[in-house]
Motif scaffolding. Structure first.
Motif, PDB file in Angstrom:
ATOM      1  N   HIS A   1       0.921  -1.207   0.055  1.00 52.37           N
ATOM      2  CA  HIS A   1      -0.116   0.014  -0.049  1.00 52.37           C
ATOM      3  C   HIS A   1       0.863   1.290  -0.066  1.00 52.37           C
ATOM      4  CE1 HIS A   1      -3.375   2.668   0.906  1.00 52.37           C
ATOM      5  NE2 HIS A   1      -2.591   3.194   1.947  1.00 52.37           N
ATOM      6  N   ILE A   2       1.959   1.249   0.782  1.00 52.06           N
ATOM      7  CA  ILE A   2       2.792   2.443   0.658  1.00 52.06           C
ATOM      8  C   ILE A   2       3.370   2.844  -0.734  1.00 52.06           C
ATOM      9  CG2 ILE A   2       5.268   3.115   1.273  1.00 52.06           C
ATOM     10  CD1 ILE A   2       4.828   1.316   3.989  1.00 52.06           C
ATOM     11  N   ARG A   3       3.542   1.855  -1.644  1.00 55.18           N
ATOM     12  CA  ARG A   3       3.944   2.104  -2.948  1.00 55.18           C
ATOM     13  C   ARG A   3       2.958   2.771  -3.719  1.00 55.18           C
ATOM     14  NH1 ARG A   3       6.712  -2.927  -2.459  1.00 55.18           N
ATOM     15  NH2 ARG A   3       5.083  -4.016  -3.499  1.00 55.18           N
ATOM     16  N   LYS A   4       1.598   2.485  -3.494  1.00 52.53           N
ATOM     17  CA  LYS A   4       0.521   2.633  -4.234  1.00 52.53           C
ATOM     18  C   LYS A   4      -0.280   4.053  -3.560  1.00 52.53           C
ATOM     19  CE  LYS A   4      -0.634  -1.921  -5.585  1.00 52.53           C
ATOM     20  NZ  LYS A   4      -1.449  -2.858  -5.698  1.00 52.53           N
TER      21      LYS A   4
ATOM     22  N   VAL B   1      13.826  -0.170 -11.358  1.00 52.38           N
ATOM     23  CA  VAL B   1      13.773   1.042 -12.147  1.00 52.38           C
ATOM     24  C   VAL B   1      13.064   2.222 -11.486  1.00 52.38           C
ATOM     25  CG1 VAL B   1      13.521   2.192 -14.220  1.00 52.38           C
ATOM     26  CG2 VAL B   1      14.624  -0.189 -14.425  1.00 52.38           C
ATOM     27  N   GLN B   2      11.934   2.078 -11.171  1.00 49.96           N
ATOM     28  CA  GLN B   2      11.172   2.875 -10.649  1.00 49.96           C
ATOM     29  C   GLN B   2       9.916   2.182  -9.925  1.00 49.96           C
ATOM     30  OE1 GLN B   2       9.976   5.434  -8.859  1.00 49.96           O
ATOM     31  NE2 GLN B   2      11.126   6.841 -10.674  1.00 49.96           N
ATOM     32  N   PRO B   3      10.175   1.994  -8.698  1.00 47.97           N
ATOM     33  CA  PRO B   3       8.812   1.234  -7.733  1.00 47.97           C
ATOM     34  C   PRO B   3       7.803   2.192  -7.520  1.00 47.97           C
ATOM     35  CG  PRO B   3      11.069   1.235  -6.768  1.00 47.97           C
ATOM     36  CD  PRO B   3      11.329   2.326  -7.831  1.00 47.97           C
ATOM     37  N   LEU B   4       7.950   3.405  -7.991  1.00 49.39           N
ATOM     38  CA  LEU B   4       6.463   4.294  -7.730  1.00 49.39           C
ATOM     39  C   LEU B   4       5.603   4.048  -8.986  1.00 49.39           C
ATOM     40  CD1 LEU B   4       8.315   7.681  -6.459  1.00 49.39           C
ATOM     41  CD2 LEU B   4       7.151   5.983  -5.280  1.00 49.39           C
ATOM     42  N   PHE B   5       6.261   3.563 -10.049  1.00 46.62           N
ATOM     43  CA  PHE B   5       5.351   3.689 -11.094  1.00 46.62           C
ATOM     44  C   PHE B   5       4.089   2.433 -11.114  1.00 46.62           C
ATOM     45  CE2 PHE B   5       4.773   1.722 -15.864  1.00 46.62           C
ATOM     46  CZ  PHE B   5       3.841   2.784 -16.101  1.00 46.62           C
ATOM     47  N   ARG B   6       3.147   2.925 -11.366  1.00 41.37           N
ATOM     48  CA  ARG B   6       1.862   1.606 -11.206  1.00 41.37           C
ATOM     49  C   ARG B   6       1.558   1.465 -12.606  1.00 41.37           C
ATOM     50  NH1 ARG B   6       0.367   6.152  -8.549  1.00 41.37           N
ATOM     51  NH2 ARG B   6      -1.092   6.859  -9.809  1.00 41.37           N
ATOM     52  N   ILE B   7       2.046   0.058 -12.870  1.00 40.98           N
ATOM     53  CA  ILE B   7       1.963  -0.484 -14.028  1.00 40.98           C
ATOM     54  C   ILE B   7       0.528  -0.526 -14.627  1.00 40.98           C
ATOM     55  CG2 ILE B   7       2.477  -2.476 -15.481  1.00 40.98           C
ATOM     56  CD1 ILE B   7       4.930  -2.899 -13.669  1.00 40.98           C
ATOM     57  N   PRO B   8       0.083  -0.122 -15.704  1.00 38.35           N
ATOM     58  CA  PRO B   8      -1.129  -0.467 -15.914  1.00 38.35           C
ATOM     59  C   PRO B   8      -1.622  -1.789 -16.556  1.00 38.35           C
ATOM     60  CG  PRO B   8      -0.121   0.938 -17.809  1.00 38.35           C
ATOM     61  CD  PRO B   8       0.923   0.533 -16.671  1.00 38.35           C
TER      62      PRO B   8
END
Length: 706
Positions: A82-85, A155-162
């Motif tokens: 949840h922290i990443r999202k 590479v980028q943990p903050l990116f939410r993959i669609p």
């Protein structure tokens, strides 16, 4: 009394002892609690809580979302995810803070970088992902593959993959966005556009038509864009015309200058129907006499195909030898050993497609390079001689394509090697010419007629050659050449006029070329070209004068509307009087341009740059030059889109809808920024050289090396 006092003292000591034990136990318990402090980083963002039912939960400090948090049963994995999202966590949503990043310099040397500011943006990352899917022709399911997910975590943990559905929707949104940008450009400029078109049948057995627009903008930059890739009902000329008209109307392109197509009979019907529609729109210049441009690359293909039939036996022997060697890994290994013995680099032998003469030329070139290795292999393997002896070749009767008989291929002789060397040298002229006229990143119309003259001159010279094979090849090719370029009355005037608009040539070069190709009739043809060019210039100058007059009269009406005085007639007469074509005794822009000396032709001479600098001197003529120089002389630009379509609609993705296919093909063409077309096929020579280099150092090649 004293006894009671002693009893009270014992009781007091006992109570004190018990209280000390209790205090010690409480201290031990508090120390134990401190030792069991929560150590997960999740608790830096969550608060422990117990609900009414006694269930332990973790509550997000930012969005107040709850998760089960019993350490014995649930753990903290869900909270960490949840922290990443979570959008409300400050570290995820603070976009004001930029970071420093290094970016490669476009057009610079390898390793050149520049320092730029960067900040994470979810939407921009989604657009970049969408562009990657389109440019690299990746399946939409790629975003759901485990390898890509693991890569993005690093590479980028903050990116939410669609999901793939979201990526598909993003592709459609990007298509609409880019299409609206281009449509607004066409609407603002209102300039004429040249188009190329071709048809193709996919693995779905659906007929597709591709339309490519070519134009030169106000800055004299040549552009090429695929504007349509849609299914059509049939290859009939009427249906093709309907599809083109529908596309042009959707894009708001009603001012079409030329249409470049191949020599199929249906295309002639298509262009005739399109010409009628342009007449209805009122945009068909000179009745559409120059609208139909035949693809030069296609005509060259027909000419060369008629020529190589004469040398079919020698070519077939080489083809069968190459096919035999490539059929077995053991044979290929023996051939590589022969290459080592002959001190030749181990490269792949090319096997041609008989219906594509350019692939035949490449096969012959590679075979000539490895002549010694092939002869050495023939001495080692008697099977090659048997293969050639018992193989058969189809021989056609005369000029027809009807098979007359089959004859044995026969052994590969020294005379065959001499023959294919001369043939390959002869075909090199047409191979380089095809590459030259198929370009879409530079203008080609100015060299159209000059290259035709070069081909005709070479064929005429070879017909009288002592080499019987080449002379017969040239004779057959000359017949096909005369069919398309032998009668000047049937040739489009746009073959000649672009040469005149090249300041290095003008009518000086054209007159010489016409005389060389058509003899005494050259002067008559030149006169016709001059008259047609003058008529076309008058069309441009008159239409430009009307536009200028309209703007001037509207300004006058706006400034004098309060006086209600009609003075528009005076300004119309004044405009006609001062225009270049209206002055009876003064020279027109066309006459002035032709009267000037030709420019010195250097290797780096830029025709478009010359017109850009001189457009102020020739405002009407430069408008005409922009449209004429943009004419593509081959339809290769549209045919290349079918290579993309074939990869997009392969056997694994044949269920894609036609609308999605159009979006993918068009977007790939619009988004590409490379100066050269992208080659999807692997370069076998480069891979083989890499394998050899790695073998020398005792290392097995891996995908990282490639």
């Amino acid at each position: 009394m004293s006894q009671d006092t002693r009893v009270d003292k014992v009781i007091a000591e006992s109570v004190a002892s018990d209280s000390n034990v209790v205090n010690q136990n409480s201290i031990v318990e508090s120390k134990a609690k401190k030792e069991r402090r929560k150590r997960s980083v999740a608790w830096d963002h969550f608060t422990s809580a117990v609900d009414s039912e006694g269930i332990k939960k973790g509550v997000c400090n930012y969005c107040k979302k709850e998760y089960l948090a019993d350490t014995k049963e649930h753990g903290t994995t869900a909270m960490l995810g949840h922290i990443r999202k979570c959008k409300k966590i400050p570290c995820n949503v603070d976009t004001r803070q930029s970071k420093i990043a290094f970016q490669s310099v476009t057009g610079g040397n390898k390793g050149d970088v520049s320092i730029v500011s960067w900040k994470f943006d979810q939407e921009e990352c989604r657009k970049a992902l969408c562009r990657m899917i389109i440019l690299d022709e990746l399946p939409f399911r790629f975003v759901e593959k485990e390898g890509f997910k693991q890569f993005m975590k690093v590479v980028q943990p903050l990116f939410r993959i669609p999901s793939r559905t979201t990526v598909t929707r993003d592709c459609f949104d990007l298509f609409d966005e880019e299409k609206n940008k281009m449509r607004s450009i066409f609407k603002e400029t209102q300039q004429r556009v040249c188009i190329t078109t071709d048809t193709w049948t996919s693995v779905q057995r659906i007929n597709y038509m591709c339309i490519t627009a070519h134009w030169i903008d106000k800055n004299w930059t040549l552009h090429k864009r695929v504007i349509n890739f849609c299914p059509i009902s049939s290859h009939r000329g009427e249906d093709l015309a309907k599809g083109i008209v529908k596309c042009l109307h959707e894009w708001g392109l009603h001012r079409i200058f030329t249409v470049t197509v191949d020599n199929a009979s249906s295309n002639s019907v298509c262009v005739a129907e399109l010409s009628k529609q342009l007449t209805k729109w009122g945009t068909n210049l000179l009745g559409g006499k120059h609208l139909h441009v035949r693809c030069m690359a296609h005509i060259i293909n027909l000419v060369v195909q008629d020529g190589i039939k004469e040398a079919n036996i020698s070519i077939e022997r080489i083809r069968q030898a190459v096919r035999y060697i490539r059929q077995s890994p053991a044979r290929w290994k023996n051939f590589q050993e022969c290459c080592v013995d002959e001190n030749l680099a181990k490269k792949s032998l090319c096997l041609d497609v008989p219906t594509r003469w350019n692939s035949t030329y490449l096969m012959l070139n590679r075979a000539i390079e490895y002549e010694g290795a092939i002869l050495a292999y023939a001495d080692r393997d008697i099977g090659l001689a048997h293969h050639l002896e018992f193989g058969h070749i189809c021989v056609c009767d005369g000029d027809s394509d009807i098979v007359d008989e089959e004859q044995p291929v026969g052994s590969l002789l020294c005379s065959d090697w001499d023959s294919i060397k001369r043939i390959a040298k002869f075909l090199e002229l047409f191979f380089k010419l095809t590459l030259k006229v198929s370009g879409s990143l530079y203008i080609t119309s100015n060299i159209h007629f000059l290259e035709i003259c070069q081909v005709g001159f070479c064929l005429s010279k070879l017909i009288s050659s002592d080499d019987i094979v080449l002379a017969q090849m040239a004779t057959n090719m000359k017949k096909k050449f005369e069919k398309y370029w032998g009668d000047p009355t049937k040739m489009n005037k746009m073959l000649f006029i672009p040469c005149v608009l090249d300041p290095r040539h003008k009518f000086t070069t054209l007159s010489f070329a016409l005389k060389k190709m058509f003899g005494d009739n050259g002067a008559t043809i030149e006169k016709d070209v001059r008259e047609y060019m003058k008529s076309l210039f008058n069309e441009y100058s008159s239409s430009a004068s009307k536009d200028k007059c309209g703007k001037l009269s509207s300004e006058v009406e706006a400034s004098s509307s309060s006086y209600m005085v009609d003075i528009g007639d005076f300004y119309e007469e004044l405009s006609r009087h001062t225009s270049g074509s209206g002055a009876g005794n003064s020279k027109s822009e066309l006459d002035k341009y032709l009267a000037e000396d030709t420019e010195v032709g250097t290797s780096d001479f830029n025709v478009l740059l010359w017109w850009k600098y001189n457009s102020a001197r020739f405002p009407f003529l430069s408008e005409m030059a922009r449209d004429i120089l943009a004419i593509p002389i081959s339809s290769v630009a549209s045919e290349c889109a079918f290579s993309t379509g074939g990869r997009v609609l392969d056997s694994f993705r044949s269920s894609l809808t036609s609308k999605l296919v159009e979006a993918l093909v068009c977007l790939q063409d619009w988004l590409r920024s490379e100066s050269q077309p992208i080659s999807i096929e692997e370069d076998l020579d480069s891979l083989e050289q890499l394998e050899q280099d790695l073998a020398k150092v005792g290392k097995e090649p891996s995908i990282d090396d490639i």
